[in-house]
Scaffold this motif. Structure first.
Motif, PDB file in Angstrom:
ATOM      1  N   ALA A 181     -26.751   5.199 -12.752  1.00 37.90           N
ATOM      2  CA  ALA A 181     -26.125   4.847 -14.026  1.00 37.90           C
ATOM      3  C   ALA A 181     -26.832   3.659 -14.678  1.00 37.90           C
ATOM      4  N   LYS A 182     -27.980   3.275 -14.107  1.00 37.72           N
ATOM      5  CA  LYS A 182     -28.816   2.180 -14.630  1.00 37.72           C
ATOM      6  C   LYS A 182     -28.181   0.803 -14.463  1.00 37.72           C
ATOM      7  N   ALA A 183     -27.268   0.676 -13.509  1.00 36.45           N
ATOM      8  CA  ALA A 183     -26.677  -0.628 -13.212  1.00 36.45           C
ATOM      9  C   ALA A 183     -27.670  -1.449 -12.394  1.00 36.45           C
ATOM     10  N   LEU A 184     -27.659  -2.744 -12.615  1.00 31.13           N
ATOM     11  CA  LEU A 184     -28.467  -3.645 -11.814  1.00 31.13           C
ATOM     12  C   LEU A 184     -27.693  -3.919 -10.537  1.00 31.13           C
ATOM     13  N   VAL A 185     -28.191  -3.420  -9.416  1.00 34.11           N
ATOM     14  CA  VAL A 185     -27.473  -3.487  -8.147  1.00 34.11           C
ATOM     15  C   VAL A 185     -28.253  -4.352  -7.160  1.00 34.11           C
ATOM     16  N   THR A 186     -27.563  -5.298  -6.570  1.00 36.37           N
ATOM     17  CA  THR A 186     -28.111  -6.098  -5.487  1.00 36.37           C
ATOM     18  C   THR A 186     -27.291  -5.784  -4.246  1.00 36.37           C
ATOM     19  N   VAL A 187     -27.951  -5.383  -3.172  1.00 32.56           N
ATOM     20  CA  VAL A 187     -27.250  -4.987  -1.949  1.00 32.56           C
ATOM     21  C   VAL A 187     -27.442  -6.065  -0.888  1.00 32.56           C
ATOM     22  N   PHE A 188     -26.344  -6.469  -0.297  1.00 29.81           N
ATOM     23  CA  PHE A 188     -26.360  -7.406   0.824  1.00 29.81           C
ATOM     24  C   PHE A 188     -25.437  -6.835   1.880  1.00 29.81           C
ATOM     25  N   ARG A 189     -25.991  -6.464   3.011  1.00 34.09           N
ATOM     26  CA  ARG A 189     -25.190  -5.875   4.091  1.00 34.09           C
ATOM     27  C   ARG A 189     -25.125  -6.837   5.256  1.00 34.09           C
ATOM     28  N   LEU A 190     -23.931  -6.982   5.767  1.00 38.61           N
ATOM     29  CA  LEU A 190     -23.722  -7.840   6.922  1.00 38.61           C
ATOM     30  C   LEU A 190     -22.538  -7.273   7.685  1.00 38.61           C
ATOM     31  N   VAL A 194     -13.069 -11.439   7.041  1.00 42.90           N
ATOM     32  CA  VAL A 194     -13.152 -12.869   6.749  1.00 42.90           C
ATOM     33  C   VAL A 194     -14.546 -13.171   6.196  1.00 42.90           C
ATOM     34  N   ILE A 195     -14.618 -13.973   5.138  1.00 42.55           N
ATOM     35  CA  ILE A 195     -15.913 -14.344   4.564  1.00 42.55           C
ATOM     36  C   ILE A 195     -16.542 -15.401   5.457  1.00 42.55           C
ATOM     37  N   SER A 196     -17.744 -15.116   5.927  1.00 36.37           N
ATOM     38  CA  SER A 196     -18.442 -16.042   6.818  1.00 36.37           C
ATOM     39  C   SER A 196     -19.269 -17.038   6.014  1.00 36.37           C
ATOM     40  N   SER A 197     -19.697 -18.101   6.664  1.00 36.17           N
ATOM     41  CA  SER A 197     -20.559 -19.083   5.997  1.00 36.17           C
ATOM     42  C   SER A 197     -21.890 -18.441   5.600  1.00 36.17           C
ATOM     43  N   GLU A 198     -22.353 -17.474   6.386  1.00 35.02           N
ATOM     44  CA  GLU A 198     -23.593 -16.762   6.055  1.00 35.02           C
ATOM     45  C   GLU A 198     -23.435 -15.968   4.754  1.00 35.02           C
ATOM     46  N   GLU A 199     -22.284 -15.332   4.587  1.00 36.24           N
ATOM     47  CA  GLU A 199     -22.020 -14.577   3.360  1.00 36.24           C
ATOM     48  C   GLU A 199     -21.878 -15.513   2.162  1.00 36.24           C
ATOM     49  N   LEU A 200     -21.236 -16.644   2.350  1.00 36.49           N
ATOM     50  CA  LEU A 200     -21.109 -17.620   1.272  1.00 36.49           C
ATOM     51  C   LEU A 200     -22.478 -18.148   0.851  1.00 36.49           C
ATOM     52  N   GLN A 201     -23.330 -18.424   1.822  1.00 33.47           N
ATOM     53  CA  GLN A 201     -24.679 -18.914   1.522  1.00 33.47           C
ATOM     54  C   GLN A 201     -25.470 -17.846   0.771  1.00 33.47           C
ATOM     55  N   ALA A 202     -25.369 -16.591   1.183  1.00 27.75           N
ATOM     56  CA  ALA A 202     -26.068 -15.498   0.498  1.00 27.75           C
ATOM     57  C   ALA A 202     -25.568 -15.354  -0.934  1.00 27.75           C
ATOM     58  N   ALA A 203     -24.262 -15.488  -1.128  1.00 23.47           N
ATOM     59  CA  ALA A 203     -23.699 -15.399  -2.476  1.00 23.47           C
ATOM     60  C   ALA A 203     -24.196 -16.546  -3.348  1.00 23.47           C
TER      61      ALA A 203
END
Length: 51
Positions: free
Chosen positions: A16-25, A30-39
């Motif tokens: 659909a031509k959306a700009l997609v950024t994928v981050f898999r963990l 629970v949001i981890s510190s690693e996920e917060l840093q990636a965000a």
């Protein structure tokens, strides 16, 4: 979310031509510190202010 469903969502958004950024963990709900840093890095790299 099951991997197949996630991949299908990414495919649909990309087609659909959306700009997609994928981050898999592999984490729990629970949001981890690693996920917060990636965000934070993603926000900074896309020039989005942290409000």
């Amino acid at each position: 979310m099951p991997r197949d469903s996630f991949d299908a969502l990414v495919d649909n958004l990309t087609q659909a031509k959306a700009l997609v950024t994928v981050f898999r963990l592999n984490q729990s709900h629970v949001i981890s510190s690693e996920e917060l840093q990636a965000a934070k890095i993603w926000l900074q790299s896309n020039n989005i202010d942290e409000a």
